[in-house]
Design a protein around this motif. Structure first.
Motif, PDB file in Angstrom:
ATOM      1  N   UNK A  92       0.812  -1.228   0.000  1.00  0.00           N
ATOM      2  CA  UNK A  92       0.000   0.000   0.000  1.00  0.00           C
ATOM      3  C   UNK A  92       0.838   1.267   0.000  1.00  0.00           C
ATOM      4  N   UNK A  93       1.977   1.257   0.688  1.00  0.00           N
ATOM      5  CA  UNK A  93       2.756   2.503   0.778  1.00  0.00           C
ATOM      6  C   UNK A  93       3.940   2.548  -0.179  1.00  0.00           C
ATOM      7  N   UNK A  94       4.399   1.385  -0.638  1.00  0.00           N
ATOM      8  CA  UNK A  94       5.594   1.381  -1.483  1.00  0.00           C
ATOM      9  C   UNK A  94       5.318   0.763  -2.858  1.00  0.00           C
ATOM     10  N   UNK A  95       4.045   0.460  -3.124  1.00  0.00           N
ATOM     11  CA  UNK A  95       3.670  -0.033  -4.450  1.00  0.00           C
ATOM     12  C   UNK A  95       4.218  -1.403  -4.794  1.00  0.00           C
ATOM     13  N   UNK A  96       4.519  -2.220  -3.772  1.00  0.00           N
ATOM     14  CA  UNK A  96       5.039  -3.563  -4.061  1.00  0.00           C
ATOM     15  C   UNK A  96       3.950  -4.408  -4.739  1.00  0.00           C
ATOM     16  N   UNK A  97       4.363  -5.234  -5.702  1.00  0.00           N
ATOM     17  CA  UNK A  97       3.431  -6.090  -6.450  1.00  0.00           C
ATOM     18  C   UNK A  97       3.707  -7.558  -6.122  1.00  0.00           C
ATOM     19  N   UNK A  98       2.666  -8.322  -5.849  1.00  0.00           N
ATOM     20  CA  UNK A  98       2.874  -9.739  -5.521  1.00  0.00           C
ATOM     21  C   UNK A  98       3.608 -10.484  -6.644  1.00  0.00           C
ATOM     22  N   UNK A  99       4.499 -11.389  -6.264  1.00  0.00           N
ATOM     23  CA  UNK A  99       5.185 -12.239  -7.240  1.00  0.00           C
ATOM     24  C   UNK A  99       4.427 -13.566  -7.286  1.00  0.00           C
ATOM     25  N   UNK A 100       4.039 -14.030  -8.462  1.00  0.00           N
ATOM     26  CA  UNK A 100       3.298 -15.289  -8.624  1.00  0.00           C
ATOM     27  C   UNK A 100       2.144 -15.409  -7.633  1.00  0.00           C
ATOM     28  N   UNK A 101       1.385 -14.362  -7.476  1.00  0.00           N
ATOM     29  CA  UNK A 101       0.232 -14.409  -6.577  1.00  0.00           C
ATOM     30  C   UNK A 101       0.562 -14.140  -5.119  1.00  0.00           C
ATOM     31  N   UNK A 102       1.801 -13.886  -4.780  1.00  0.00           N
ATOM     32  CA  UNK A 102       2.224 -13.508  -3.418  1.00  0.00           C
ATOM     33  C   UNK A 102       2.442 -14.713  -2.527  1.00  0.00           C
ATOM     34  N   UNK A 103       2.747 -14.530  -1.258  1.00  0.00           N
ATOM     35  CA  UNK A 103       2.816 -13.234  -0.586  1.00  0.00           C
ATOM     36  C   UNK A 103       4.109 -12.447  -0.867  1.00  0.00           C
ATOM     37  N   UNK A 104       5.187 -13.135  -1.328  1.00  0.00           N
ATOM     38  CA  UNK A 104       6.400 -12.382  -1.663  1.00  0.00           C
ATOM     39  C   UNK A 104       6.028 -11.301  -2.661  1.00  0.00           C
ATOM     40  N   UNK A 105       6.673 -10.191  -2.591  1.00  0.00           N
ATOM     41  CA  UNK A 105       6.386  -9.169  -3.585  1.00  0.00           C
ATOM     42  C   UNK A 105       7.642  -8.415  -3.990  1.00  0.00           C
ATOM     43  N   UNK A 106       7.473  -7.650  -5.034  1.00  0.00           N
ATOM     44  CA  UNK A 106       8.612  -6.968  -5.637  1.00  0.00           C
ATOM     45  C   UNK A 106       8.260  -5.490  -5.781  1.00  0.00           C
ATOM     46  N   UNK A 107       9.205  -4.640  -5.507  1.00  0.00           N
ATOM     47  CA  UNK A 107       8.987  -3.193  -5.705  1.00  0.00           C
ATOM     48  C   UNK A 107      10.226  -2.582  -6.343  1.00  0.00           C
ATOM     49  N   UNK A 108      10.046  -1.395  -6.882  1.00  0.00           N
ATOM     50  CA  UNK A 108      11.184  -0.702  -7.500  1.00  0.00           C
ATOM     51  C   UNK A 108      11.731   0.305  -6.511  1.00  0.00           C
ATOM     52  N   UNK A 109      13.042   0.361  -6.402  1.00  0.00           N
ATOM     53  CA  UNK A 109      13.640   1.430  -5.615  1.00  0.00           C
ATOM     54  C   UNK A 109      13.393   2.746  -6.355  1.00  0.00           C
ATOM     55  N   UNK A 110      12.647   3.685  -5.739  1.00  0.00           N
ATOM     56  CA  UNK A 110      12.298   4.909  -6.469  1.00  0.00           C
ATOM     57  C   UNK A 110      13.532   5.762  -6.809  1.00  0.00           C
ATOM     58  N   UNK A 111      14.630   5.548  -6.093  1.00  0.00           N
ATOM     59  CA  UNK A 111      15.836   6.353  -6.361  1.00  0.00           C
ATOM     60  C   UNK A 111      16.696   5.763  -7.459  1.00  0.00           C
ATOM     61  N   UNK A 112      16.767   4.435  -7.513  1.00  0.00           N
ATOM     62  CA  UNK A 112      17.726   3.812  -8.433  1.00  0.00           C
ATOM     63  C   UNK A 112      17.044   2.954  -9.502  1.00  0.00           C
ATOM     64  N   UNK A 113      15.763   2.678  -9.319  1.00  0.00           N
ATOM     65  CA  UNK A 113      15.045   1.837 -10.273  1.00  0.00           C
ATOM     66  C   UNK A 113      15.332   0.349 -10.097  1.00  0.00           C
ATOM     67  N   UNK A 114      16.207   0.003  -9.149  1.00  0.00           N
ATOM     68  CA  UNK A 114      16.519  -1.431  -8.965  1.00  0.00           C
ATOM     69  C   UNK A 114      15.376  -2.143  -8.241  1.00  0.00           C
ATOM     70  N   UNK A 115      15.311  -3.451  -8.428  1.00  0.00           N
ATOM     71  CA  UNK A 115      14.255  -4.237  -7.796  1.00  0.00           C
ATOM     72  C   UNK A 115      14.578  -4.500  -6.314  1.00  0.00           C
ATOM     73  N   UNK A 116      13.544  -4.401  -5.491  1.00  0.00           N
ATOM     74  CA  UNK A 116      13.666  -4.826  -4.084  1.00  0.00           C
ATOM     75  C   UNK A 116      12.647  -5.941  -3.879  1.00  0.00           C
ATOM     76  N   UNK A 117      13.099  -7.076  -3.380  1.00  0.00           N
ATOM     77  CA  UNK A 117      12.190  -8.185  -3.077  1.00  0.00           C
ATOM     78  C   UNK A 117      11.787  -8.077  -1.607  1.00  0.00           C
ATOM     79  N   UNK A 118      10.487  -8.147  -1.354  1.00  0.00           N
ATOM     80  CA  UNK A 118       9.993  -8.205   0.025  1.00  0.00           C
ATOM     81  C   UNK A 118       9.532  -9.643   0.253  1.00  0.00           C
ATOM     82  N   UNK A 119      10.164 -10.312   1.210  1.00  0.00           N
ATOM     83  CA  UNK A 119       9.855 -11.730   1.415  1.00  0.00           C
ATOM     84  C   UNK A 119       9.702 -12.012   2.906  1.00  0.00           C
TER      85      UNK A 119
END
Ligand SMILES: NC(=O)C1=CN([C@@H]2O[C@H](COP(=O)(O)OP(=O)(O)OC[C@H]3O[C@@H](n4cnc5c(N)ncnc54)[C@H](OP(=O)(O)O)[C@@H]3O)[C@@H](O)[C@H]2O)C=CC1
Ligand SMILES: O=C(O)CCC(=O)C(=O)O
Ligand SMILES: [Mg+2]
Length: 418
Positions: free
Chosen positions: A252-279
């Protein structure tokens, strides 16, 4: 404010907080410090000497810390007629914004509750940030200690550390047990007649403010992942909720998107554009993961008790709690402290490793924006360890090392500042 026993240095000024919550740090900031019980008497003066030397060298005398001793624990009890936790200590740390402390003793099984925990709770220092990294040359029980590079964000205000506990056999414990069995339909208290009871509060607000800080840190430091560590399979509405709320916040606050239906999700670092995995990883599995696959973990957000266990376990991987620093943070106040305790058997022997408290001071210098002095502390630590001039904890595990006392190690560090 006038204090009873605290002497305010005449040469320094207060740190202030700007409207945007950044710090306004004068060149001579007053920094409150608690010496600490046990080995506090050994490590705290060494930490001050090394910090002063780094600041003097980095800024050619233009900047200098004005240290202000404040009291807690045994030293406070002596000064304040048995008061282990003087109100003015809290007031001073809040007033001067940034402080550092040595360890404080907590009796086991009875007696007073932890002063360390009380300091965190009274000032709502809800983040306990503990970085774990390896310094070249430090003896470690693992084959590739350089792969361990993590930062623990331990929730510091809730969980069983809230101290809501009732001793077995007391009227209070009976009352809680009667309520649970009589009114809540609980049938699974195995021996209700003589049973201690502890309560574990974990809230959405408490979880989200911690996870928010951890994700922001992941972004600011351009790191690849954030791992929520919990025991949510067993404690569904506390640890499991921590995990759910953590993911919810990421989405909700960082725009993370579920990976393969979740719960793990992926977001973009707004400063560098690199992927951050939330697991997320369940806490027991995490203790083996960090040993076997440390490179896969970067920033960890976890509950209070898990964070306590994980801090010491991870510290061991990179050489032990003699070199494990930390910070307790609210949105305004910061109180830096080592991960270890008072190690009473070594108290007053000028023996232990002052590294944890010195590296806590290094974190404090960075927090003040004094990165040049902080870098010098890291250089000095690497220099002293590289030269194999180390305290007993490292010396006993290294070949051909030269044993140094706590104060001698500090002097070696100062030599290596160049
Ligand atoms: N934040 C705080 O103030 C904390 C306070 N405590 C309190 O401290 C007291 C003692 O706790 P305890 O469980 O013995 O844990 P400690 O962390 O004090 O010590 C455990 C062991 O860790 C090693 N160690 C600790 N500090 C250092 C150091 N600076 N250099 C080298 N080795 C070190 C020693 O190992 P070895 O024997 O192998 O040499 C020591 O015996 C308790 O009252 C506890 O509540 C505990 C943790 C945090
Ligand atoms: O407060 C105490 O005595 C122990 C605290 C502790 O172990 C920690 O914060 O890591
Ligand atoms: Mg601990």
């Amino acid at each position: 404010m006038a204090y009873q026993h605290i002497q305010i240095p005449t040469s320094g000024e207060k740190i202030k907080v700007n409207q945007d919550m950044s710090l306004d740090v004068p060149d001579h900031p007053i920094i409150p410090f608690i010496e600490g019980d046990g080995i506090g008497v050994d490590i705290t003066p060494v930490m001050k000497d090394v910090t002063d030397a780094a600041v003097a060298k980095a800024y050619g005398g233009r900047k200098k810390i004005a240290w202000m001793e404040v009291y807690c624990g045994e030293k406070a009890a002596d000064k304040y007629e048995g008061d282990w936790f003087p109100a003015e200590t809290l007031e001073a740390i809040k007033e001067y914004i940034v402080g550092i402390k040595g360890p404080l003793t907590t009796p086991v099984g009875g007696g007073f509750r932890s002063l360390n925990v009380a300091l965190r709770q009274e000032m709502d220092l809800y983040v306990c940030q503990r970085p774990v990294r390896w310094f070249t040359g430090v003896p470690s029980p693992v084959k590739e200690p350089d792969k361990t590079n993590m930062v623990i964000f331990r929730e510091n205000s809730e969980d069983i550390y809230a101290g809501i506990e009732y001793k077995a056999g007391t009227p209070e414990a009976s009352k809680v047990i009667d309520f649970l069995t009589g009114e809540m339909g609980v049938t699974k208290i195995r021996f209700p007649e003589n049973c201690g009871i502890g309560i574990k509060p974990v809230s959405e607000e408490g979880t989200k403010r911690l996870v928010r800080k951890a994700i922001q840190y992941t972004i600011d430091q351009d790191l690849p992942s954030l791992t929520l560590v919990h025991k949510g399979n067993i404690m569904k509405f506390t640890e499991g909720a921590f995990c759910d709320w953590g993911y919810e916040l990421a989405r909700e606050e960082f725009g993370a998107q579920p990976i393969d239906g979740g719960p793990w999700c992926s977001m973009k670092n707004p400063n560098t554009g690199k992927e951050i995995i939330v697991k997320d990883v369940i806490a027991d599995a995490m203790l083996q993961q960090v040993l076997l696959r440390p490179a896969e973990y970067s920033v960890i957000a976890t509950l209070n008790l898990n964070g306590d266990y994980l801090s010491d376990a991870l510290a061991a991987q990179v050489g032990g709690i003699g070199i494990a620093p930390g910070a307790n943070l609210s949105d305004e106040v910061a109180l830096f402290e080592a991960t270890h305790g008072t190690a009473p058997k070594y108290a007053g022997q000028d023996k232990v490793n002052p590294g944890s408290l010195i590296l806590s001071a290094e974190m404090m210098l960075r927090h003040l924006g004094w990165g040049e002095a902080a870098d010098l502390i890291v250089k000095a630590m690497e220099g002293a360890i590289g030269a194999k001039t180390v305290t007993y904890d490292f010396e006993r595990l290294m070949d051909d090392a030269e044993l140094k006392s706590c104060s001698e190690f500090g002097a070696e560090m100062i030599k290596h500042m160049g």
